[in-house]
Design a protein around this motif. Structure first.
Motif, mmCIF file in Angstrom:
data_model
loop_
_atom_site.group_PDB
_atom_site.id
_atom_site.type_symbol
_atom_site.label_atom_id
_atom_site.label_comp_id
_atom_site.label_asym_id
_atom_site.label_seq_id
_atom_site.Cartn_x
_atom_site.Cartn_y
_atom_site.Cartn_z
ATOM 1 N N GLU A 83 -7.031 0.923 0.397
ATOM 2 C CA GLU A 83 -5.992 0.226 -0.369
ATOM 3 C C GLU A 83 -5.385 -0.909 0.453
ATOM 4 O O GLU A 83 -5.056 -1.972 -0.086
ATOM 5 N N GLU A 112 2.200 7.087 -6.470
ATOM 6 C CA GLU A 112 0.942 7.743 -6.837
ATOM 7 C C GLU A 112 0.093 6.848 -7.733
ATOM 8 O O GLU A 112 -0.466 7.287 -8.740
ATOM 9 N N THR A 117 -8.649 5.638 -1.088
ATOM 10 C CA THR A 117 -7.910 6.068 0.098
ATOM 11 C C THR A 117 -6.804 5.073 0.444
ATOM 12 O O THR A 117 -6.837 3.910 0.035
ATOM 13 N N LEU A 118 -5.872 5.539 1.232
ATOM 14 C CA LEU A 118 -4.764 4.699 1.677
ATOM 15 C C LEU A 118 -5.269 3.512 2.483
ATOM 16 O O LEU A 118 -4.796 2.383 2.322
ATOM 17 N N THR A 164 0.828 -1.206 0.000
ATOM 18 C CA THR A 164 0.000 0.000 0.000
ATOM 19 C C THR A 164 0.863 1.257 0.000
ATOM 20 O O THR A 164 0.627 2.187 -0.781
ATOM 21 N N LEU A 175 -2.408 4.447 -6.337
ATOM 22 C CA LEU A 175 -3.398 3.736 -5.541
ATOM 23 C C LEU A 175 -4.521 3.250 -6.452
ATOM 24 O O LEU A 175 -4.967 3.979 -7.340
ATOM 25 N N LYS A 182 1.296 4.190 -2.868
ATOM 26 C CA LYS A 182 1.122 5.609 -2.549
ATOM 27 C C LYS A 182 2.346 6.409 -2.999
ATOM 28 O O LYS A 182 2.210 7.493 -3.574
#
Length: 171
Positions: A76, A66, A72-73, A59, A68, A63
């Protein structure tokens, strides 16, 4: 509750049982109103912390690039834990449902004090992460990840899941 360091980031994990408000948590998470943002994972599919850490590493790597796949993180993280390329199915299977009572909560780059606020969101009993192995639903894990008995003859269940998480994008 325990904090792990992953490539300069932290991941705080807390395991809860007897959760009675999973429907409310799921609704607020889907509406984007959950504060603070966290990942809720179906803990019955998690036999050990190591596969979660592998998914967290993946994850954070996405991120940093860039790239994903989800919005959202924290979503993910749930997606990466699933081992599947189908986003909706991954989030449904490895995330919580409105009837979930056994939940692993994860949050990136947070302090233990901030996690105390998350404790207040969840109506359940926090238990030690060491209890994961004994509470994991072995049959569901075998079915979801398609793990065979012969594979378990040479590796552990956590290692088999980790291999699937790590190799998903290569296949």
């Amino acid at each position: 509750m325990k904090v792990f360091e992953i490539n300069g980031h932290s991941l705080c994990l807390a395991l809860f049982t007897d959760v009675s408000n999973s429907k409310e948590l799921l609704d607020s998470m889907q509406a984007g109103t959950l504060e603070p943002e966290v990942a809720f994972l179906n803990a019955s599919l998690i036999p050990d912390v190591f596969p979660v850490l592998a998914a967290a590493h993946k994850t954070l790597l996405a991120k940093s690039r860039e790239s994903l796949t989800t919005r959202t993180l924290h979503s993910e993280l749930v997606y990466n834990y699933s081992g599947s390329k189908h986003i909706t199915e991954s989030l449904k299977r490895c995330g919580i449902s409105d009837r979930s009572t056994y939940v692993l909560v994860a949050r990136f780059n947070t302090s233990l004090d901030e996690m105390k606020d998350i404790d207040k969101l969840i109506h359940g009993k926090e238990i030690d992460l060491e209890e994961m192995e004994g509470r994991a639903d072995q049959a569901q894990i075998h079915k979801h990840y398609k793990i065979t008995g012969s594979e378990l003859g040479i590796s552990s269940l956590a290692d088999a899941i980790t291999c699937r998480i790590a190799s998903r994008d290569a296949l």
